[in-house]
Design a protein around this motif. Structure first.
Motif, PDB file in Angstrom:
ATOM      1  N   THR A  11       0.810  -1.228   0.000  1.00 39.79           N
ATOM      2  CA  THR A  11       0.000   0.000   0.000  1.00 39.79           C
ATOM      3  C   THR A  11       0.841   1.277   0.000  1.00 39.79           C
ATOM      4  OG1 THR A  11      -0.197  -0.088   2.419  1.00 39.79           O
ATOM      5  CG2 THR A  11      -1.960  -1.107   1.110  1.00 39.79           C
ATOM      6  N   ARG A  12       2.107   1.170   0.403  1.00 38.60           N
ATOM      7  CA  ARG A  12       2.979   2.351   0.376  1.00 38.60           C
ATOM      8  C   ARG A  12       3.179   2.802  -1.066  1.00 38.60           C
ATOM      9  NH1 ARG A  12       6.391  -0.586   3.823  1.00 38.60           N
ATOM     10  NH2 ARG A  12       7.847  -0.849   2.121  1.00 38.60           N
ATOM     11  N   GLN A  13       3.514   4.081  -1.240  1.00 36.46           N
ATOM     12  CA  GLN A  13       3.830   4.595  -2.575  1.00 36.46           C
ATOM     13  C   GLN A  13       5.158   5.335  -2.551  1.00 36.46           C
ATOM     14  OE1 GLN A  13       0.570   6.529  -4.515  1.00 36.46           O
ATOM     15  NE2 GLN A  13      -0.830   4.875  -4.031  1.00 36.46           N
ATOM     16  N   ASP A  14       6.061   4.899  -1.683  1.00 31.15           N
ATOM     17  CA  ASP A  14       7.359   5.529  -1.541  1.00 31.15           C
ATOM     18  C   ASP A  14       8.431   4.727  -2.275  1.00 31.15           C
ATOM     19  OD1 ASP A  14       7.726   3.294   0.061  1.00 31.15           O
ATOM     20  OD2 ASP A  14       7.603   4.403   1.947  1.00 31.15           O
ATOM     21  N   THR A  15       9.662   5.078  -2.065  1.00 30.64           N
ATOM     22  CA  THR A  15      10.783   4.426  -2.742  1.00 30.64           C
ATOM     23  C   THR A  15      10.991   2.976  -2.309  1.00 30.64           C
ATOM     24  OG1 THR A  15      13.096   4.745  -3.406  1.00 30.64           O
ATOM     25  CG2 THR A  15      12.554   5.218  -1.109  1.00 30.64           C
ATOM     26  N   PHE A  16      10.309   2.549  -1.241  1.00 30.68           N
ATOM     27  CA  PHE A  16      10.455   1.195  -0.702  1.00 30.68           C
ATOM     28  C   PHE A  16       9.285   0.295  -1.076  1.00 30.68           C
ATOM     29  CE2 PHE A  16      11.964   4.409   2.308  1.00 30.68           C
ATOM     30  CZ  PHE A  16      13.321   4.122   2.332  1.00 30.68           C
ATOM     31  N   SER A  17       8.400   0.727  -1.935  1.00 28.63           N
ATOM     32  CA  SER A  17       7.114   0.066  -2.161  1.00 28.63           C
ATOM     33  C   SER A  17       7.149  -1.003  -3.249  1.00 28.63           C
ATOM     34  CB  SER A  17       6.065   1.113  -2.539  1.00 28.63           C
ATOM     35  OG  SER A  17       6.352   1.638  -3.823  1.00 28.63           O
ATOM     36  N   LEU A  18       6.136  -1.859  -3.212  1.00 24.66           N
ATOM     37  CA  LEU A  18       5.919  -2.828  -4.278  1.00 24.66           C
ATOM     38  C   LEU A  18       5.783  -2.105  -5.619  1.00 24.66           C
ATOM     39  CD1 LEU A  18       5.236  -5.606  -5.488  1.00 24.66           C
ATOM     40  CD2 LEU A  18       2.866  -5.236  -4.750  1.00 24.66           C
ATOM     41  N   LEU A  19       5.070  -1.011  -5.630  1.00 25.79           N
ATOM     42  CA  LEU A  19       4.858  -0.239  -6.862  1.00 25.79           C
ATOM     43  C   LEU A  19       6.185   0.150  -7.523  1.00 25.79           C
ATOM     44  CD1 LEU A  19       2.713   1.218  -8.667  1.00 25.79           C
ATOM     45  CD2 LEU A  19       3.063   3.208  -7.196  1.00 25.79           C
ATOM     46  N   THR A  20       7.115   0.692  -6.744  1.00 21.49           N
ATOM     47  CA  THR A  20       8.395   1.114  -7.333  1.00 21.49           C
ATOM     48  C   THR A  20       9.270  -0.082  -7.690  1.00 21.49           C
ATOM     49  OG1 THR A  20       9.401   1.465  -5.156  1.00 21.49           O
ATOM     50  CG2 THR A  20       8.359   3.374  -6.218  1.00 21.49           C
ATOM     51  N   HIS A  21       9.212  -1.143  -6.904  1.00 22.25           N
ATOM     52  CA  HIS A  21       9.993  -2.338  -7.236  1.00 22.25           C
ATOM     53  C   HIS A  21       9.475  -2.989  -8.520  1.00 22.25           C
ATOM     54  CE1 HIS A  21      11.366  -2.836  -2.783  1.00 22.25           C
ATOM     55  NE2 HIS A  21      12.045  -1.897  -3.420  1.00 22.25           N
ATOM     56  N   GLN A  22       8.166  -3.062  -8.656  1.00 23.56           N
ATOM     57  CA  GLN A  22       7.583  -3.634  -9.871  1.00 23.56           C
ATOM     58  C   GLN A  22       7.983  -2.809 -11.088  1.00 23.56           C
ATOM     59  OE1 GLN A  22       5.526  -6.638  -9.977  1.00 23.56           O
ATOM     60  NE2 GLN A  22       6.336  -6.393 -12.041  1.00 23.56           N
ATOM     61  N   SER A  23       8.008  -1.503 -10.938  1.00 17.87           N
ATOM     62  CA  SER A  23       8.401  -0.619 -12.031  1.00 17.87           C
ATOM     63  C   SER A  23       9.869  -0.842 -12.422  1.00 17.87           C
ATOM     64  CB  SER A  23       8.167   0.839 -11.621  1.00 17.87           C
ATOM     65  OG  SER A  23       8.487   1.698 -12.671  1.00 17.87           O
ATOM     66  N   LEU A  24      10.749  -0.955 -11.436  1.00 18.47           N
ATOM     67  CA  LEU A  24      12.157  -1.248 -11.724  1.00 18.47           C
ATOM     68  C   LEU A  24      12.289  -2.551 -12.508  1.00 18.47           C
ATOM     69  CD1 LEU A  24      14.089  -0.552  -8.387  1.00 18.47           C
ATOM     70  CD2 LEU A  24      14.402   0.637 -10.557  1.00 18.47           C
ATOM     71  N   PHE A  25      11.581  -3.552 -12.066  1.00 19.35           N
ATOM     72  CA  PHE A  25      11.639  -4.863 -12.710  1.00 19.35           C
ATOM     73  C   PHE A  25      11.109  -4.783 -14.142  1.00 19.35           C
ATOM     74  CE2 PHE A  25       9.964  -9.142 -13.603  1.00 19.35           C
ATOM     75  CZ  PHE A  25      11.096  -9.894 -13.370  1.00 19.35           C
ATOM     76  N   ASP A  26       9.955  -4.158 -14.319  1.00 20.40           N
ATOM     77  CA  ASP A  26       9.327  -4.077 -15.641  1.00 20.40           C
ATOM     78  C   ASP A  26      10.190  -3.311 -16.635  1.00 20.40           C
ATOM     79  OD1 ASP A  26       7.177  -5.499 -14.637  1.00 20.40           O
ATOM     80  OD2 ASP A  26       5.890  -3.733 -14.400  1.00 20.40           O
ATOM     81  N   GLU A  27      10.882  -2.277 -16.170  1.00 24.52           N
ATOM     82  CA  GLU A  27      11.655  -1.406 -17.063  1.00 24.52           C
ATOM     83  C   GLU A  27      13.049  -1.936 -17.380  1.00 24.52           C
ATOM     84  OE1 GLU A  27      11.508   2.472 -15.261  1.00 24.52           O
ATOM     85  OE2 GLU A  27       9.311   2.509 -15.347  1.00 24.52           O
ATOM     86  N   PHE A  28      13.518  -2.946 -16.644  1.00 22.86           N
ATOM     87  CA  PHE A  28      14.859  -3.475 -16.883  1.00 22.86           C
ATOM     88  C   PHE A  28      14.862  -4.308 -18.159  1.00 22.86           C
ATOM     89  CE2 PHE A  28      18.354  -6.547 -16.191  1.00 22.86           C
ATOM     90  CZ  PHE A  28      19.387  -5.632 -16.044  1.00 22.86           C
ATOM     91  N   ASN A  29      15.849  -4.086 -19.019  1.00 26.55           N
ATOM     92  CA  ASN A  29      15.895  -4.753 -20.315  1.00 26.55           C
ATOM     93  C   ASN A  29      16.822  -5.962 -20.375  1.00 26.55           C
ATOM     94  OD1 ASN A  29      14.031  -3.063 -21.652  1.00 26.55           O
ATOM     95  ND2 ASN A  29      15.608  -1.495 -21.869  1.00 26.55           N
ATOM     96  N   GLY A  30      17.576  -6.219 -19.322  1.00 27.35           N
ATOM     97  CA  GLY A  30      18.480  -7.363 -19.312  1.00 27.35           C
ATOM     98  C   GLY A  30      17.818  -8.605 -18.741  1.00 27.35           C
ATOM     99  N   LYS A  31      18.658  -9.551 -18.322  1.00 29.78           N
ATOM    100  CA  LYS A  31      18.155 -10.779 -17.708  1.00 29.78           C
ATOM    101  C   LYS A  31      17.476 -10.424 -16.390  1.00 29.78           C
ATOM    102  CE  LYS A  31      19.548 -15.222 -15.828  1.00 29.78           C
ATOM    103  NZ  LYS A  31      20.652 -16.098 -15.450  1.00 29.78           N
TER     104      LYS A  31
END
Length: 160
Positions: A131-151
């Motif tokens: 439920t958090r929307q800060d730098t430690f949240s599921l939302l930001t982690h999912q975004s990092l994962f989705d945007e990464f183009n490598g393995k």
């Protein structure tokens, strides 16, 4: 050369996986908890620019490494250099169970008792991940994962 970034909720097993990879492949290890905070009481985040320089210095000094943490703002610095990312997206319940079983982390706490005194706050913190929307949240982690183009690898349990 291996350059791996691991991220996820507190208690998801980031440090455990990082240590396993370091032992298996002889990688250097950077736990972002060690550079994210100023050495003061009460705790305060280190300025992003200063922490970013610390990450870049580590990366420039090491050929193969694993960097792990929950700080999306700092992970963005490391991920630019990574060949691989691992997102540990365990259930809240599993993360809480892991936190309760966490061995003493002497690089973070002066004693096991000091660490245990922080457990209630940590469990509350873990429970807010979705439920958090800060730098430690599921939302930001999912975004990092989705945007990464490598393995990239998504793990939803500690069973490896």
């Amino acid at each position: 050369m291996k350059k791996i970034v691991i991220f996820g909720n507190s208690g998801s097993g980031k440090s455990t996986l990082a240590k396993q990879l370091c032992e298996k492949y002889g990688l250097a290890h950077l736990d972002l908890d060690l550079i994210a905070w100023l050495p003061q009481t009460p705790p305060a985040r280190k300025p992003l620019l200063q922490a970013s320089v610390d990450i870049e210095d580590f990366i420039n000094e090491k050929d193969s490494w694993v960097i792990e943490g929950c700080y999306s703002d700092l992970l963005q610095v490391a991920i630019r250099h990574a060949c691989e990312v691992v997102f540990l997206n365990l259930s809240i319940e599993d993360c809480i169970a892991n936190a309760k079983q966490r061995p003493w982390e002497p690089h973070k706490y002066e004693s096991k008792a000091a660490q245990d005194n922080n457990l209630s706050m940590l469990i509350d913190w873990i429970a807010q991940y979705e439920t958090r929307q800060d730098t430690f949240s599921l939302l930001t982690h999912q975004s990092l994962f989705d945007e990464f183009n490598g393995k990239k690898t998504l793990l939803c349990s500690n069973e490896r």
